[in-house]
Design a protein around this motif. Structure first.
Motif, PDB file in Angstrom:
ATOM      1  N   UNK A 100       0.455  -1.109  -0.447  1.00 15.57           N
ATOM      2  CA  UNK A 100       0.274  -0.303  -0.326  1.00 15.57           C
ATOM      3  C   UNK A 100       0.506   1.874  -0.002  1.00 15.57           C
ATOM      4  N   UNK A 101       0.006   2.158  -0.436  1.00 18.06           N
ATOM      5  CA  UNK A 101       1.370   3.273  -1.195  1.00 18.06           C
ATOM      6  C   UNK A 101       0.381   4.732  -0.950  1.00 18.06           C
ATOM      7  N   UNK A 102       0.291   5.644  -0.208  1.00 19.43           N
ATOM      8  CA  UNK A 102      -0.590   7.107  -0.328  1.00 19.43           C
ATOM      9  C   UNK A 102      -0.213   7.767   0.045  1.00 19.43           C
ATOM     10  N   UNK A 103      -0.412   8.978  -1.661  1.00 24.46           N
ATOM     11  CA  UNK A 103       0.653   9.895  -1.645  1.00 24.46           C
ATOM     12  C   UNK A 103       0.089  11.152  -1.249  1.00 24.46           C
ATOM     13  N   UNK A 104      -1.335  10.759  -1.419  1.00 24.97           N
ATOM     14  CA  UNK A 104      -2.673  12.391  -1.910  1.00 24.97           C
ATOM     15  C   UNK A 104      -3.501  11.945  -1.107  1.00 24.97           C
ATOM     16  N   UNK A 105      -4.742  13.166  -0.782  1.00 26.08           N
ATOM     17  CA  UNK A 105      -5.165  13.002   0.260  1.00 26.08           C
ATOM     18  C   UNK A 105      -6.921  11.894  -0.960  1.00 26.08           C
ATOM     19  N   UNK A 106      -6.793  11.514  -1.841  1.00 21.67           N
ATOM     20  CA  UNK A 106      -7.536  10.906  -2.262  1.00 21.67           C
ATOM     21  C   UNK A 106      -7.595  10.073  -2.221  1.00 21.67           C
ATOM     22  N   UNK A 107      -6.310   9.559  -2.634  1.00 20.43           N
ATOM     23  CA  UNK A 107      -5.638   7.801  -1.742  1.00 20.43           C
ATOM     24  C   UNK A 107      -5.947   7.561  -0.452  1.00 20.43           C
ATOM     25  N   UNK A 108      -6.048   8.450   0.434  1.00 21.04           N
ATOM     26  CA  UNK A 108      -6.268   8.192   1.723  1.00 21.04           C
ATOM     27  C   UNK A 108      -7.393   7.867   1.534  1.00 21.04           C
ATOM     28  N   UNK A 109      -8.263   8.969   1.178  1.00 22.80           N
ATOM     29  CA  UNK A 109     -10.011   9.331   1.127  1.00 22.80           C
ATOM     30  C   UNK A 109     -10.152   7.408   0.739  1.00 22.80           C
ATOM     31  N   UNK A 110      -9.877   6.870  -0.315  1.00 22.23           N
ATOM     32  CA  UNK A 110      -9.798   5.529  -1.142  1.00 22.23           C
ATOM     33  C   UNK A 110      -9.963   4.289  -0.290  1.00 22.23           C
ATOM     34  N   UNK A 111      -8.227   4.888   0.654  1.00 21.50           N
ATOM     35  CA  UNK A 111      -7.638   3.474   1.740  1.00 21.50           C
ATOM     36  C   UNK A 111      -8.902   3.549   3.058  1.00 21.50           C
ATOM     37  N   UNK A 112      -9.223   4.912   2.953  1.00 21.56           N
ATOM     38  CA  UNK A 112     -10.712   4.564   4.365  1.00 21.56           C
ATOM     39  C   UNK A 112     -11.829   4.266   3.649  1.00 21.56           C
ATOM     40  N   UNK A 113     -12.339   4.723   2.442  1.00 24.82           N
ATOM     41  CA  UNK A 113     -13.186   4.056   1.848  1.00 24.82           C
ATOM     42  C   UNK A 113     -13.219   2.321   1.815  1.00 24.82           C
ATOM     43  N   UNK A 114     -12.022   1.505   1.177  1.00 24.36           N
ATOM     44  CA  UNK A 114     -11.744   0.083   1.116  1.00 24.36           C
ATOM     45  C   UNK A 114     -12.027  -0.619   2.498  1.00 24.36           C
ATOM     46  N   UNK A 115     -10.960   0.775   4.037  1.00 22.95           N
ATOM     47  CA  UNK A 115     -11.712  -0.598   5.018  1.00 22.95           C
ATOM     48  C   UNK A 115     -12.485  -0.637   5.638  1.00 22.95           C
ATOM     49  N   UNK A 116     -13.795   0.075   5.357  1.00 24.49           N
ATOM     50  CA  UNK A 116     -14.730   0.922   6.065  1.00 24.49           C
ATOM     51  C   UNK A 116     -16.125   0.290   5.092  1.00 24.49           C
ATOM     52  N   UNK A 117     -15.828  -0.350   3.952  1.00 26.79           N
ATOM     53  CA  UNK A 117     -16.190  -1.428   3.200  1.00 26.79           C
ATOM     54  C   UNK A 117     -16.258  -2.883   3.712  1.00 26.79           C
ATOM     55  N   UNK A 118     -14.480  -2.674   3.524  1.00 30.59           N
ATOM     56  CA  UNK A 118     -14.607  -4.306   4.201  1.00 30.59           C
ATOM     57  C   UNK A 118     -15.149  -4.539   5.836  1.00 30.59           C
ATOM     58  N   UNK A 119     -14.894  -3.308   6.737  1.00 30.06           N
ATOM     59  CA  UNK A 119     -15.696  -3.885   7.958  1.00 30.06           C
ATOM     60  C   UNK A 119     -17.344  -4.209   7.900  1.00 30.06           C
ATOM     61  N   UNK A 120     -17.454  -3.338   6.856  1.00 26.72           N
ATOM     62  CA  UNK A 120     -19.077  -3.343   7.215  1.00 26.72           C
ATOM     63  C   UNK A 120     -19.966  -4.538   6.852  1.00 26.72           C
ATOM     64  N   UNK A 121     -18.949  -5.413   5.704  1.00 28.34           N
ATOM     65  CA  UNK A 121     -19.141  -6.991   5.340  1.00 28.34           C
ATOM     66  C   UNK A 121     -19.151  -7.889   6.352  1.00 28.34           C
ATOM     67  N   UNK A 122     -17.848  -8.254   6.748  1.00 23.72           N
ATOM     68  CA  UNK A 122     -18.326  -8.487   8.364  1.00 23.72           C
ATOM     69  C   UNK A 122     -18.997  -8.276   9.186  1.00 23.72           C
ATOM     70  N   UNK A 123     -19.225  -6.962   9.511  1.00 26.03           N
ATOM     71  CA  UNK A 123     -20.040  -6.538  10.715  1.00 26.03           C
ATOM     72  C   UNK A 123     -21.289  -6.591  10.630  1.00 26.03           C
ATOM     73  N   UNK A 124     -21.413  -6.878   8.619  1.00 25.13           N
ATOM     74  CA  UNK A 124     -22.954  -7.703   8.586  1.00 25.13           C
ATOM     75  C   UNK A 124     -23.072  -8.979   8.848  1.00 25.13           C
ATOM     76  N   UNK A 125     -21.753  -9.673   8.918  1.00 23.81           N
ATOM     77  CA  UNK A 125     -21.920 -10.635   9.256  1.00 23.81           C
ATOM     78  C   UNK A 125     -21.816 -11.453  11.125  1.00 23.81           C
ATOM     79  N   UNK A 126     -21.776 -10.312  11.651  1.00 20.31           N
ATOM     80  CA  UNK A 126     -21.016  -9.974  13.544  1.00 20.31           C
ATOM     81  C   UNK A 126     -20.425 -11.010  13.114  1.00 20.31           C
ATOM     82  N   UNK A 127     -19.033 -10.691  12.999  1.00 26.43           N
ATOM     83  CA  UNK A 127     -17.122 -11.289  11.785  1.00 26.43           C
ATOM     84  C   UNK A 127     -17.100  -9.384  12.501  1.00 26.43           C
ATOM     85  N   UNK A 128     -15.926  -9.612  13.384  1.00 26.14           N
ATOM     86  CA  UNK A 128     -14.587  -8.545  13.207  1.00 26.14           C
ATOM     87  C   UNK A 128     -13.709  -8.960  12.845  1.00 26.14           C
TER      88      UNK A 128
END
Length: 398
Positions: free
Chosen positions: A260-288
């Protein structure tokens, strides 16, 4: 005189090819920085005859720019068998990792005979022989082989400059080993094995059922994203995780990313979207996930990130964490847990906040107030996955 063993073939190939290419690297104007590895078959610790056991590594590999560009197979006397082995061991090449390259270079050798090949990027296409068979013991053929090695060296140098410059790319068949586990890159997929899985489950306070559930959820999310033309944010299984007869856990996953490489705010935002989206998938299945750290996020392209390593998951109903739970406590410390030392869905969100703050703190140029406000809310455990994704859509839109 005929060779008595396959090893004699390998030794002759090793000496001849290695010496020619070493001389070219030293004395020619073309500089190919490479590693040439001979006659080492990959063996996993305690590997069984499990259905998804990894393929053996070819007898010869050339790696340049952290990318495998040549494969070779040696046999005692049967060139057809060497060709069959090369076809069997090769894998699909990742377009992300190989870019415009549509093939690798290859050879097959048996006794004193050598045949050059092209290995197409798709494993369903057969290996293509190139040029005539050359015999070591023929003076004319030995000269021809020497000339072909020079041409192959030049070709490999061009190929090495053609692959995308990806940070942390891992070559095909390269293994990443820890005390009890091993990861092997296999083209477009990754093979993972954890030995003594019963001990692992106990130490990590997880279960095979929870991990299988997580990969099932990830698979459904990947299918849904593909149908919708959306991005995939969570690693998915090629086959479901299982435990073999020797109590070893095995899984094969896709796709393969890079560091993973992050050098711009757009990339930081995309990283946040990926992590939160992945977390949502797991949390919907009562997993962490319980191990949302930068090493467990890979990059698939510009502003596209993927969360991996689902072997750390557990049910949200899991018992309190033991004191030596190393994955989380070494990164996020006890702040990630609730008062009863439970790891909750909000603990995952807190870890995402820690991950993003590490990126922000590593850059001299400050990020926006909206970015810092979002991270602060994660660290304060004010945002679950769904509200976090809404915030990323409405409040922080770089």
């Amino acid at each position: 005189m005929p060779y008595s063993t396959e090893m004699h073939t390998s030794v002759d190939i090793c000496n001849f090819v290695g010496s020619v290419w070493e001389s070219l690297t030293t004395h020619s104007p073309i500089k190919l920085k490479h590693s040439l590895l001979f006659n080492k078959t990959l063996q996993l610790h305690n590997v069984s005859s499990h259905a998804i056991a990894p393929k053996s590594r070819p007898d010869t590999m050339l790696v340049a720019e952290n990318c495998t560009l040549l494969l070779g197979e040696d046999k005692h006397s049967d060139l057809a068998a060497a060709y069959q082995d090369l076809n069997r061991k090769r894998v699909d090449l990742s377009g992300l990792h190989y870019g415009p390259l549509k093939c690798m270079l290859g050879y097959v050798a048996a006794e004193t005979t050598v045949q050059w090949c092209f290995i197409p990027s798709h494993a369903d296409q057969p290996v293509q022989v190139v040029g005539p068979r050359l015999d070591f013991f023929s003076i004319q053929d030995r000269v021809s082989l020497l000339l072909s090695l020079v041409q192959a060296y030049r070709l490999l140098a061009v190929m090495s400059k053609s692959v995308p410059p990806l940070p942390g790319r891992i070559p095909l068949y390269q293994e990443i080993a820890t005390e009890n586990s091993i990861i092997v890159m296999e083209g477009t997929t990754v093979f993972k094995q954890i030995n003594k899985f019963e001990d692992y489950q106990r130490r990590q306070n997880t279960s095979l059922a929870a991990i299988q559930k997580a990969y099932g959820a990830a698979d459904e999310a990947a299918i849904a994203a593909n149908l919708a033309g959306a991005l995939q944010y969570l690693v998915s299984p090629v086959s479901q995780p299982s435990v073999g007869r020797k109590k070893e856990y095995q899984v094969r996953t896709q796709p393969c990313g890079y560091n993973t490489s992050v050098s711009t705010e757009q990339e930081l935002h995309a990283l946040a979207v990926a992590c939160c989206s992945a977390a949502k998938v797991l949390h919907d299945y009562k997993l962490v996930h319980r191990d949302l750290r930068l090493p467990n996020v890979v990059q698939l392209g510009r502003e596209h990130y993927l969360v991996i390593d689902l072997e750390s998951v557990a049910s949200t109903a899991a018992k309190a964490l033991p004191q030596d739970f190393h994955n989380v406590l070494k990164t996020c410390n006890a702040e990630a847990l609730d008062d009863a030392r439970h790891f909750t869905v909000m603990s995952d969100m807190f870890c995402i906040g820690v991950l993003l703050k590490e990126v922000v703190d590593s850059r001299a140029t400050p990020y926006s107030a909206q970015a810092n406000r979002f991270i602060r809310k994660l660290l304060d455990k004010d945002l679950a996955a769904v509200p976090a994704l809404m915030w990323l859509q409405r409040e922080w839109c770089p």
